[in-house]
Design a protein around this motif. Sequence first.
Motif, PDB file in Angstrom:
ATOM      1  N   THR A  50       0.745  -1.244   0.096  1.00 22.54           N
ATOM      2  CA  THR A  50      -0.079   0.075   0.005  1.00 22.54           C
ATOM      3  C   THR A  50       0.854   1.285   0.025  1.00 22.54           C
ATOM      4  OG1 THR A  50      -1.776  -1.238   1.326  1.00 22.54           O
ATOM      5  CG2 THR A  50      -1.820   1.196   1.174  1.00 22.54           C
ATOM      6  N   ALA A  53       2.288   1.345  -3.759  1.00 20.92           N
ATOM      7  CA  ALA A  53       1.061   1.313  -4.815  1.00 20.92           C
ATOM      8  C   ALA A  53       0.085   2.393  -4.934  1.00 20.92           C
ATOM      9  CB  ALA A  53       0.300   0.074  -4.849  1.00 20.92           C
ATOM     10  N   VAL A  54      -0.164   2.897  -3.902  1.00 20.77           N
ATOM     11  CA  VAL A  54      -1.022   3.908  -3.721  1.00 20.77           C
ATOM     12  C   VAL A  54      -0.618   5.284  -3.451  1.00 20.77           C
ATOM     13  CG1 VAL A  54      -3.431   4.849  -2.667  1.00 20.77           C
ATOM     14  CG2 VAL A  54      -2.858   2.466  -2.844  1.00 20.77           C
ATOM     15  N   ILE A  76     -10.664   4.176  -5.709  1.00 19.58           N
ATOM     16  CA  ILE A  76      -9.246   4.482  -5.961  1.00 19.58           C
ATOM     17  C   ILE A  76      -8.287   3.650  -5.419  1.00 19.58           C
ATOM     18  CG2 ILE A  76      -7.375   6.118  -6.060  1.00 19.58           C
ATOM     19  CD1 ILE A  76      -9.787   8.232  -5.967  1.00 19.58           C
ATOM     20  N   ALA A  77      -8.270   3.477  -3.907  1.00 16.90           N
ATOM     21  CA  ALA A  77      -7.071   2.573  -3.411  1.00 16.90           C
ATOM     22  C   ALA A  77      -7.460   0.997  -3.820  1.00 16.90           C
ATOM     23  CB  ALA A  77      -7.277   2.896  -1.943  1.00 16.90           C
ATOM     24  N   LEU A  80      -6.420  -0.620  -6.859  1.00 17.77           N
ATOM     25  CA  LEU A  80      -4.758  -0.415  -7.059  1.00 17.77           C
ATOM     26  C   LEU A  80      -4.110  -1.681  -6.032  1.00 17.77           C
ATOM     27  CD1 LEU A  80      -4.013   3.376  -6.780  1.00 17.77           C
ATOM     28  CD2 LEU A  80      -3.723   1.818  -8.744  1.00 17.77           C
TER      29      LEU A  80
END
Length: 138
Positions: A50, A53-54, A76-77, A80
């Motif tokens: 996390t 990637a975010v 959004i998260a 991903l």
Amino acid sequence: MLGSISVPGIALAIPQFLLFAHVGMTNTPWAILIPSFINPFGLYLMWVFTAEAVPTGLLEAAKIDGAGEFRTFLQIALPLLAPASVTVLLFSFVSIWNNYFLPLIMLKDPAWYPLTVGINQWNKLGSTAGTAPSSRIS
């Protein structure tokens, strides 16, 4: 985090059994699934993934556009995080599939036994098949 990863799962089997027995969840599939899905390695893997990637700029842009926390996470998260989620899910599945001791102590009903325990029980039955009971031997 490193300390929780270094503790083997077998060392936690008896405390987990006592906890699930107190709650009344033994002899259910949840007694096997919950401890396997909540593991420190999966949590660490998701946390590290996390962080990379975010991007925080993407989260800030969502806030500027008026999206709330829940919508930002879902739209959004979460997309991903799909690769890491699938990886943790696969690791958990393999851990559940290969687990022997936890299902053996948690489950009483043979219908709920996973393949590892069921094959061992079947092997025990096969090794005693065809032998005469000791009382019949004269």
